[in-house]
Design an enzyme around this catalytic site. Structure first.
Site, PDB file in Angstrom:
ATOM      1  N   LYS A 108       0.838  -1.199   0.000  1.00  8.33           N
ATOM      2  CA  LYS A 108       0.000   0.000   0.000  1.00  8.33           C
ATOM      3  C   LYS A 108       0.874   1.250   0.000  1.00  8.33           C
ATOM      4  CE  LYS A 108      -3.816   2.000   2.727  1.00  8.33           C
ATOM      5  NZ  LYS A 108      -4.652   1.812   3.940  1.00  8.33           N
ATOM      6  N   SER A 183      -9.428   1.559   3.287  1.00  6.55           N
ATOM      7  CA  SER A 183      -8.632   2.398   2.408  1.00  6.55           C
ATOM      8  C   SER A 183      -7.587   1.611   1.620  1.00  6.55           C
ATOM      9  CB  SER A 183      -7.908   3.473   3.252  1.00  6.55           C
ATOM     10  OG  SER A 183      -7.051   2.872   4.206  1.00  6.55           O
ATOM     11  N   SER A 207      -9.795  -0.823   7.376  1.00  9.00           N
ATOM     12  CA  SER A 207      -9.205  -0.528   6.074  1.00  9.00           C
ATOM     13  C   SER A 207      -8.453  -1.679   5.435  1.00  9.00           C
ATOM     14  CB  SER A 207      -8.266   0.685   6.189  1.00  9.00           C
ATOM     15  OG  SER A 207      -9.010   1.853   6.418  1.00  9.00           O
TER      16      SER A 207
END
Length: 382
Positions: A108, A183, A207
């Site tokens: 990420k 996210s 997330s």
């Protein structure tokens, strides 16, 4: 999931398994890694069906062919293929150092990977380069894993409902009309779409888990503090944690053992323990009320299919000997968040990077972001 083109079946065509000269036709072995777990991929390497170079080529080709549809990967490691070649040489000399040795891992884009920018999904940080790897990333590299690239995300990890950033929206791996959630949507979609064997996300309040669930894969939020949080652009440092995102539970345990700062063996416990006797598992009933509609979000009623799957899972746990404890007042819908802490932590983080933006005030002044940042008090961003 979309069907693969014939040229990208993700198979490796190899020569005969019998090295003795023969007049018989050459045996061609086909290996499809799209549904294989880490054990099976490494077994195919051991048996000579695959090399790490060929594995890396498969995933890089998939990113090149399909990423435009999903917008899951922001940056690709230009040295990934060469690193895979080096992994083949090391494997021939000394064998593999871990189960993830030679395999591509997606990270990420709020987690530092040396040589690639860390943007947290905002173009204002497009030239923000870390001086070193985040400890969690370094653990992967030390174990022989190869970082294949950086994944898109909801900008600043703000939203759990989608993964929308300065670089555009991340689309669900199974239906681009649906949300990837967030996210860590880019990582989840990337793993589900076979852009990497596994990936890293971060979780504040769902997330890692939300996008994993939305893309039919496995995401785990570990105990806060069990994985180093250094080298991460946090949303809320008091709650944020890196978490593994994988296609299979076994793969998740393998990655968790590598990421954690403690002496653990989740993989051994998972594969050796045959029952759940003596284990107590809490079930938050507030997340299990039925909905009259077909869609919902976390903290809202769920549809019948999801409810039935949850009940089936609970019954499976019971049958394995687990004690199920139903908790009725687990969640009150409130959590505290301090924008002063966000600003301080962000400015502290930037001390370990190089780039144009050197504090949060400069970032906000740049206007190179798409999220609503009105909740950040400028008085605390000096």
């Amino acid at each position: 999931m979309i069907k693969l083109k014939e040229a990208l079946i993700l198979t490796t065509l190899l020569g005969t398994l019998n090295t003795t000269p023969t007049t018989e036709p050459v045996t061609v072995s086909s290996v499809d890694i799209t549904e294989m777990n880490i054990y099976e991929i490494q077994e195919a390497v051991d048996d000579g069906y695959l090399t790490y170079e060929k594995i890396m080529k498969m995933y890089l080709e998939r990113i090149d062919e399909y990423n435009d549809q999903y917008n899951a990967v922001l940056y690709v490691n230009e040295d990934a293929l060469e690193e895979a070649k080096q992994a083949d040489i090391e494997y021939q000399k000394n064998g593999r150092s871990s189960w993830i040795f030679g395999l591509p891992i997606l990270v990420k884009d709020n987690i530092d990977v040396e040589g690639m920018p860390t943007t947290a999904g905002t173009k204002a940080l497009s030239d923000n380069y870390p001086k070193e790897n985040a400890p969690a990333v370094q653990n992967i590299i030390d174990a022989g894993g190869i970082i294949i690239g950086k994944a898109n995300m909801s900008e600043f990890a703000i939203s759990g409902y989608n993964s929308y950033s300065s670089y555009g929206n991340v689309y669900n791996a199974y239906n681009v009309k649906y949300s990837s959630y967030g996210s860590s949507g880019g990582t989840a979609v990337g793993v589900a779409a076979n852009f990497a064997v596994a990936g890293l996300g971060t979780d504040t309040g769902g997330s890692v888990r939300l996008p994993s669930a939305a893309n039919n894969i496995v995401g785990l939020r570990p105990t806060h503090g069990s994985i180093s949080g250094k080298g991460v652009i946090n949303y809320d440092k008091t709650r944020d944690t890196i978490g593994p995102i994988t296609r299979y539970v076994e793969d998740n345990a393998i990655l968790l053992d590598i990421l954690t700062e403690k002496d653990t063996n989740y993989e051994k416990a998972l594969t050796e323990k045959k029952d759940l006797k003596g284990v107590r598992i809490g079930v938050a009933t507030q997340f299990m009320s039925l909905s009259s509609t077909k869609t919902g979000i976390a903290q809202s009623p769920v549809d019948r299919d999801i409810y039935n799957l949850m009940q089936k899972a609970i019954n499976n746990l019971k049958n394995l000997g687990a004690e199920i404890v139903y908790i009725n007042d687990f969640y009150n819908g409130y959590y505290s968040f301090n924008d002063k802490s966000f600003c301080y932590d962000f400015n502290q983080y930037l001390k370990g990077t190089t780039g144009t933006i050197r504090n949060l005030s400069q970032l906000l002044a740049s206007k190179k972001y798409v999220s609503d940042m009105n909740w950040v008090s400028m008085n605390w961003c000096n």
